[in-house]
Scaffold this motif. Structure first.
Motif, PDB file in Angstrom:
ATOM      1  N   ALA A  66       0.643  -1.128   0.459  1.00  0.00           N
ATOM      2  CA  ALA A  66      -0.054  -0.061   0.225  1.00  0.00           C
ATOM      3  C   ALA A  66       0.639   1.197  -0.043  1.00  0.00           C
ATOM      4  O   ALA A  66      -0.113   2.674  -0.932  1.00  0.00           O
ATOM      5  CB  ALA A  66      -0.913   0.011   1.423  1.00  0.00           C
ATOM      6  N   LEU A  67       1.415   1.382   0.493  1.00  0.00           N
ATOM      7  CA  LEU A  67       3.109   2.860   0.277  1.00  0.00           C
ATOM      8  C   LEU A  67       3.588   2.697  -0.563  1.00  0.00           C
ATOM      9  O   LEU A  67       3.827   3.805  -0.702  1.00  0.00           O
ATOM     10  CB  LEU A  67       3.992   2.433   1.424  1.00  0.00           C
ATOM     11  CG  LEU A  67       5.002   3.318   2.319  1.00  0.00           C
ATOM     12  CD1 LEU A  67       3.660   4.579   3.218  1.00  0.00           C
ATOM     13  CD2 LEU A  67       5.863   2.720   2.884  1.00  0.00           C
ATOM     14  N   LYS A  68       4.033   1.643  -1.115  1.00  0.00           N
ATOM     15  CA  LYS A  68       4.594   1.241  -2.681  1.00  0.00           C
ATOM     16  C   LYS A  68       3.422   2.345  -3.837  1.00  0.00           C
ATOM     17  O   LYS A  68       3.882   2.975  -4.228  1.00  0.00           O
ATOM     18  CB  LYS A  68       5.168   0.630  -3.130  1.00  0.00           C
ATOM     19  CG  LYS A  68       5.755   0.155  -4.520  1.00  0.00           C
ATOM     20  CD  LYS A  68       6.165  -1.443  -5.094  1.00  0.00           C
ATOM     21  CE  LYS A  68       4.857  -2.116  -5.064  1.00  0.00           C
ATOM     22  NZ  LYS A  68       5.903  -3.214  -5.726  1.00  0.00           N
ATOM     23  N   HIS A  69       2.189   1.605  -3.045  1.00  0.00           N
ATOM     24  CA  HIS A  69       0.907   2.689  -4.483  1.00  0.00           C
ATOM     25  C   HIS A  69       0.890   3.545  -3.894  1.00  0.00           C
ATOM     26  O   HIS A  69       0.849   4.420  -5.172  1.00  0.00           O
ATOM     27  CB  HIS A  69      -0.256   1.957  -4.213  1.00  0.00           C
ATOM     28  CG  HIS A  69       0.147   0.239  -4.978  1.00  0.00           C
ATOM     29  ND1 HIS A  69      -1.285  -0.524  -5.183  1.00  0.00           N
ATOM     30  CD2 HIS A  69       0.215  -0.968  -5.387  1.00  0.00           C
ATOM     31  CE1 HIS A  69      -0.965  -1.514  -4.904  1.00  0.00           C
ATOM     32  NE2 HIS A  69       0.437  -1.763  -6.243  1.00  0.00           N
ATOM     33  N   ASN A  70       0.802   4.354  -2.966  1.00  0.00           N
ATOM     34  CA  ASN A  70       0.493   5.909  -2.822  1.00  0.00           C
ATOM     35  C   ASN A  70       1.540   6.707  -3.224  1.00  0.00           C
ATOM     36  O   ASN A  70       1.359   7.115  -3.458  1.00  0.00           O
ATOM     37  CB  ASN A  70       0.502   5.902  -0.877  1.00  0.00           C
ATOM     38  CG  ASN A  70      -0.635   5.550  -0.528  1.00  0.00           C
ATOM     39  OD1 ASN A  70      -1.576   6.432  -1.250  1.00  0.00           O
ATOM     40  ND2 ASN A  70      -1.282   4.633   0.325  1.00  0.00           N
ATOM     41  N   ALA A  71       3.136   5.487  -3.006  1.00  0.00           N
ATOM     42  CA  ALA A  71       3.777   6.972  -3.512  1.00  0.00           C
ATOM     43  C   ALA A  71       4.000   7.154  -5.338  1.00  0.00           C
ATOM     44  O   ALA A  71       4.538   7.787  -5.601  1.00  0.00           O
ATOM     45  CB  ALA A  71       5.383   5.735  -3.340  1.00  0.00           C
ATOM     46  N   PHE A  72       3.087   5.522  -5.990  1.00  0.00           N
ATOM     47  CA  PHE A  72       4.073   5.769  -6.849  1.00  0.00           C
ATOM     48  C   PHE A  72       2.315   7.224  -7.322  1.00  0.00           C
ATOM     49  O   PHE A  72       2.754   8.042  -7.924  1.00  0.00           O
ATOM     50  CB  PHE A  72       2.880   4.205  -7.450  1.00  0.00           C
ATOM     51  CG  PHE A  72       2.290   5.013  -8.964  1.00  0.00           C
ATOM     52  CD1 PHE A  72       3.405   4.778  -9.605  1.00  0.00           C
ATOM     53  CD2 PHE A  72       1.502   4.379  -9.529  1.00  0.00           C
ATOM     54  CE1 PHE A  72       3.447   4.445 -11.111  1.00  0.00           C
ATOM     55  CE2 PHE A  72       1.177   4.560 -11.017  1.00  0.00           C
ATOM     56  CZ  PHE A  72       2.017   4.410 -11.631  1.00  0.00           C
ATOM     57  N   LEU A  73       1.059   6.984  -6.582  1.00  0.00           N
ATOM     58  CA  LEU A  73       0.371   7.822  -7.302  1.00  0.00           C
ATOM     59  C   LEU A  73       0.589   9.127  -6.666  1.00  0.00           C
ATOM     60  O   LEU A  73       0.872  10.742  -6.923  1.00  0.00           O
ATOM     61  CB  LEU A  73      -1.053   7.283  -6.330  1.00  0.00           C
ATOM     62  CG  LEU A  73      -1.652   6.283  -7.200  1.00  0.00           C
ATOM     63  CD1 LEU A  73      -3.261   6.011  -5.786  1.00  0.00           C
ATOM     64  CD2 LEU A  73      -2.380   6.507  -7.768  1.00  0.00           C
ATOM     65  N   LEU A  74       1.745   9.609  -5.222  1.00  0.00           N
ATOM     66  CA  LEU A  74       2.715  10.761  -5.664  1.00  0.00           C
ATOM     67  C   LEU A  74       3.006  11.595  -6.213  1.00  0.00           C
ATOM     68  O   LEU A  74       2.767  12.137  -6.598  1.00  0.00           O
ATOM     69  CB  LEU A  74       3.128  10.682  -3.996  1.00  0.00           C
ATOM     70  CG  LEU A  74       3.564  11.941  -3.433  1.00  0.00           C
ATOM     71  CD1 LEU A  74       2.384  13.259  -3.393  1.00  0.00           C
ATOM     72  CD2 LEU A  74       4.805  11.748  -2.222  1.00  0.00           C
ATOM     73  N   VAL A  75       4.233  10.135  -6.422  1.00  0.00           N
ATOM     74  CA  VAL A  75       5.297  11.015  -7.312  1.00  0.00           C
ATOM     75  C   VAL A  75       4.647  10.898  -9.190  1.00  0.00           C
ATOM     76  O   VAL A  75       4.319  12.025  -9.825  1.00  0.00           O
ATOM     77  CB  VAL A  75       6.074   9.777  -7.829  1.00  0.00           C
ATOM     78  CG1 VAL A  75       7.148   9.849  -8.632  1.00  0.00           C
ATOM     79  CG2 VAL A  75       7.132  10.048  -6.558  1.00  0.00           C
ATOM     80  N   ALA A  76       3.210  10.019  -9.510  1.00  0.00           N
ATOM     81  CA  ALA A  76       3.045  10.354 -11.398  1.00  0.00           C
ATOM     82  C   ALA A  76       2.168  11.383 -10.787  1.00  0.00           C
ATOM     83  O   ALA A  76       1.974  12.320 -12.255  1.00  0.00           O
ATOM     84  CB  ALA A  76       2.679   8.406 -11.373  1.00  0.00           C
TER      85      ALA A  76
END
Length: 182
Positions: A66-76
């Motif tokens: 979930a942390l990885k998914h949130n980081a992706f959404l934040l960056v992208a």
């Protein structure tokens, strides 16, 4: 203005903000942290758990996913949103004709409720005949097939809401909603 008078003036100006900040931000934050240290289901009396809840959280691999998914959404989402927002702001600042209409159009997604935005994007990504993106992809596939180019996958309509593609499908929705605000 003397230093004491300036200090009193600053205190008088900051007091209303602090009087609102403490009960509506600080107190709920402290209560939330206190709840995180307890084992509680919302119905029974809370029991002290200490840092055990955090140990369980950090030992769960689903948390890191979930942390990885949130980081992706934040960056992208953040990168594209900021880039488009700066581009549109620059264009509007240069004096585009009817700039007010563009400002309203860009800000419009912020006025719509999130549920309505989600419903709109569900329709846009739909695999039924009225899904705009899949209808365009099917049309493009037929056009390219007529020319002799096999570029798109044969398994259209594409399931954007599938678990493999959902994360990438959320990014355009985030960008569409946030660009006008920035």
């Amino acid at each position: 203005m003397k230093r004491a008078a300036r200090s009193r003036f600053l205190a008088a100006m900051l007091a209303p903000a602090l009087l609102l900040f403490v009960p509506f931000v600080v107190y709920p934050s402290l209560r939330a942290f206190a709840f995180s240290l307890q084992k509680w289901n919302g119905f029974s009396a809370p029991k002290w758990a200490g840092l055990d809840n955090f140990r369980k959280l950090f030992s769960d691999p689903l948390f890191y996913q979930a942390l990885k998914h949130n980081a992706f959404l934040l960056v992208a989402g953040g990168t594209i949103t900021l880039g488009l927002a700066l581009f549109f702001a620059n264009m509007l600042h240069r004096g585009v004709r009817d700039a007010g209409v563009f400002r309203v159009a860009f800000f419009f997604p912020n006025v719509i409720a999130s549920v309505a935005v989600a419903s709109l994007w569900i329709l846009i990504y739909s695999t039924a005949s009225f899904g705009v993106v899949n209808a365009f992809l099917l049309w493009l596939q037929q056009l390219l097939h007529g020319i002799g180019i096999e570029f798109l996958p044969k398994d259209l309509p594409f399931a954007f809401a599938g678990s493999n593609h959902l994360l990438f499908s959320i990014v355009p929705m985030i960008v569409w909603m946030a660009t006008g605000f920035y």
